[in-house]
Structure formats: structure tokens, C-alpha cells
Motif scaffolding. Structure first.
Motif, short mmCIF file in Angstrom:
data_model
loop_
_atom_site.label_atom_id
_atom_site.label_comp_id
_atom_site.label_asym_id
_atom_site.label_seq_id
_atom_site.Cartn_x
_atom_site.Cartn_y
_atom_site.Cartn_z
N THR A 161 -4.73 -1.52 2.94
CA THR A 161 -3.98 -2.67 3.42
C THR A 161 -4.91 -3.81 3.80
O THR A 161 -4.68 -4.98 3.44
CB THR A 161 -3.11 -2.28 4.62
OG1 THR A 161 -2.17 -1.28 4.22
CG2 THR A 161 -2.36 -3.48 5.18
N ARG B 115 -4.43 4.47 3.35
CA ARG B 115 -3.50 3.36 3.31
C ARG B 115 -3.91 2.20 4.22
O ARG B 115 -3.81 1.04 3.84
CB ARG B 115 -2.09 3.82 3.69
CG ARG B 115 -1.03 2.78 3.32
CD ARG B 115 0.32 3.08 3.93
NE ARG B 115 0.75 4.44 3.64
CZ ARG B 115 1.80 5.01 4.23
NH1 ARG B 115 2.49 4.34 5.13
NH2 ARG B 115 2.15 6.24 3.92
N GLU C 134 -2.67 9.04 1.15
CA GLU C 134 -2.04 8.65 2.41
C GLU C 134 -3.07 8.22 3.44
O GLU C 134 -2.88 7.23 4.16
CB GLU C 134 -1.21 9.81 2.95
CG GLU C 134 -0.47 9.52 4.25
CD GLU C 134 0.67 8.54 4.06
OE1 GLU C 134 0.91 7.74 4.99
OE2 GLU C 134 1.32 8.56 3.00
N ALA D 130 0.84 -1.21 0.00
CA ALA D 130 0.00 0.00 0.00
C ALA D 130 0.87 1.25 0.00
O ALA D 130 0.54 2.25 -0.66
CB ALA D 130 -0.93 -0.02 1.22
N GLN D 131 1.99 1.21 0.73
CA GLN D 131 2.91 2.34 0.72
C GLN D 131 3.49 2.54 -0.68
O GLN D 131 3.67 3.68 -1.14
CB GLN D 131 4.04 2.08 1.71
CG GLN D 131 5.18 3.10 1.67
CD GLN D 131 4.70 4.52 1.92
OE1 GLN D 131 3.85 4.74 2.79
NE2 GLN D 131 5.21 5.48 1.18
N THR E 250 1.02 4.33 -2.67
CA THR E 250 1.02 5.74 -2.28
C THR E 250 2.17 6.48 -2.94
O THR E 250 2.01 7.59 -3.46
CB THR E 250 1.13 5.87 -0.75
OG1 THR E 250 0.03 5.18 -0.14
CG2 THR E 250 1.09 7.34 -0.32
N TRP F 288 -9.66 3.76 -5.02
CA TRP F 288 -8.68 4.35 -4.10
C TRP F 288 -8.04 5.62 -4.64
O TRP F 288 -7.58 6.44 -3.85
CB TRP F 288 -7.57 3.35 -3.80
CG TRP F 288 -7.99 2.18 -2.99
CD1 TRP F 288 -9.03 2.10 -2.09
CD2 TRP F 288 -7.40 0.88 -2.98
NE1 TRP F 288 -9.11 0.85 -1.55
CE2 TRP F 288 -8.13 0.08 -2.07
CE3 TRP F 288 -6.31 0.31 -3.67
CZ2 TRP F 288 -7.81 -1.25 -1.82
CZ3 TRP F 288 -5.99 -1.01 -3.42
CH2 TRP F 288 -6.73 -1.79 -2.51
#
Length: 222
Positions: free
Chosen positions: A167, A163, A160, A149-150, A153, A208
Motif C-alpha cells: 500500500t 499488504r 497477505e 492492495a486487497q 491479494t 510482491w
């Protein structure tokens, strides 16, 4: 002070012996289940003595090692993002290539370990070590998906603030339980599951990243 002695040949023999034991464990646990597989069975399959198998670790530890090797290629608590295959995939310049590579990796890993996951579930019901190990694997899997997920981003595909939820959703979508539902329970082929997985992940990406750049969306969602 006693002198320590290290022999490269002896170390290599030990490595090969453990590899044979873990490989035999994976085959038998997947084929026969946790309860029916004995240490003597593993010894026969690996071509070693029962004592050597016991020295390699308790039965539950061998099950966890078998899962790790089958899923990621080696033993250890290091995350998937540290493994060379994943490092190469996530470094690809094309977001689309990276996403497809990641989904291919996850689908193959789930296919290779589906029977072992069932064995771990059974083992965790009666073995405290197995239960703790399964809980640890669950925690590590979520951490790996948090890093995924990071990565989303960092590529501008996920805000942010989203996230943590992303996840959790990824954990559900790519988890072995979801694979088992579709392939083991519902009778889907691995290819049908892989196609569904990509559709599902791309659909979530579209939800997202409404604020992502048009170019970024086009690259990963086409």
C-alpha cells in the motif's frame, strides 16, 4: 410544523449552478493558482454573482471540490473503488486488462489534477480548512490504495503479510507528487510517465508475488 417544499426544477438549477462554479474554480485555480484566484474571478467565469459563489462555500472548499471533480468525476468522500468506472475496471476477468485500465485511470487523473495539487499545497500553508482537507484527501488516497492492495491479494498476486508495505509503495508510485516530479519538474510527456508507471508497478508486482501461481503471474506480468 412548517411544510417543506421541494422543486425538481429548482434542485436541478442549483445543481447546474454549483457545477458551473466548481468547473470555473478548477479552471482558474489550475491556471492562476490559489492566491491569485478570487471569488469575484470565479463568479465571472461561472456567470453568477459573487454572493452565489460565497453561498457555494469558502474558497478552500471550492478548491477541494474542484480537485475531487477533476480527479474522480464527482464530489464526495466515497472511495475510488465505489465509482462506476473503477468498479468496471476491477471486475474485468483479465488481470492484465484490469491492471492496464487502473493505470490508465490513475495516469489520466494525475494529469487532470497536477496544477490543482500545487494549488492545494499552497492553500494548506495558510488556510486551516485547506490543510485539514488536504490531510483528509491524503488519508482517503491511502485507503483507496489499501483496497487496491486487497484486490491484488484476492487475485493471488500479493501475500497477505505484504499488504501494508505494498500500500505504501503504491501510494508513492501512483501519487500526484511522483507525477509532478516526472512531468512538471523533469519535463516528461504524460505518455512517457504512463509507460514508466506501468513498468514500475509491474516490477513491484514481480517482487510482491513470488509465491503466486505461474498462470497468475503470466497473466498480469506479460
Amino acid at each position: 410544523m412548517p411544510r417543506t417544499y421541494s422543486s425538481p426544477t429548482r434542485d436541478e438549477d442549483a445543481r447546474r449552478t454549483r457545477e458551473a462554479i466548481v468547473r470555473a474554480s478548477a479552471k482558474l485555480f489550475a491556471r492562476d493558482g490559489y492566491g491569485k484566484t478570487t471569488m469575484a474571478d470565479i463568479a465571472r467565469e461561472a456567470g453568477v454573482s459573487v454572493q452565489t459563489v460565497h453561498l457555494a462555500g469558502p474558497k478552500a472548499a471550492l478548491l477541494i471540490a474542484a480537485f475531487e471533480v477533476s480527479f474522480a468525476g464527482d464530489e464526495g468522500r466515497h472511495g475510488l473503488s465505489e465509482r462506476p468506472a473503477l468498479v468496471e475496471i476491477m471486475a474485468r476477468p483479465s488481470l492484465d486488462d484490469a491492471l492496464r485500465g487502473w493505470l490508465d485511470y490513475v495516469a489520466r487523473a494525475n494529469d487532470a489534477t497536477a496544477s490543482l495539487v500545487r494549488a492545494m499545497t499552497v492553500a494548506a500553508e495558510t488556510d486551516e480548512f485547506a490543510a485539514a482537507a488536504v490531510a483528509d484527501l491524503t488519508m482517503r488516497r491511502r485507503a483507496d490504495l489499501g483496497r487496491a492492495a486487497q484486490w491484488l491479494t484476492s487475485r493471488g498476486l500479493l501475500a497477505e503479510g505484504d499488504r501494508e508495505q505494498a500500500t505504501d509503495e503504491l501510494n508513492h508510485l501512483v501519487g500526484p507528487e511522483t507525477y509532478a516530479f516526472f512531468v512538471t519538474v523533469s519535463g516528461w510527456s504524460p505518455e512517457r510517465y504512463r509507460a514508466w508507471l506501468e513498468d514500475a508497478v509491474r516490477a513491484r508486482l514481480a517482487r510482491w508475488n513470488p509465491g503466486a501461481s505461474s498462470a497468475g503471474q503470466a497473466s498480469v506480468l506479460r
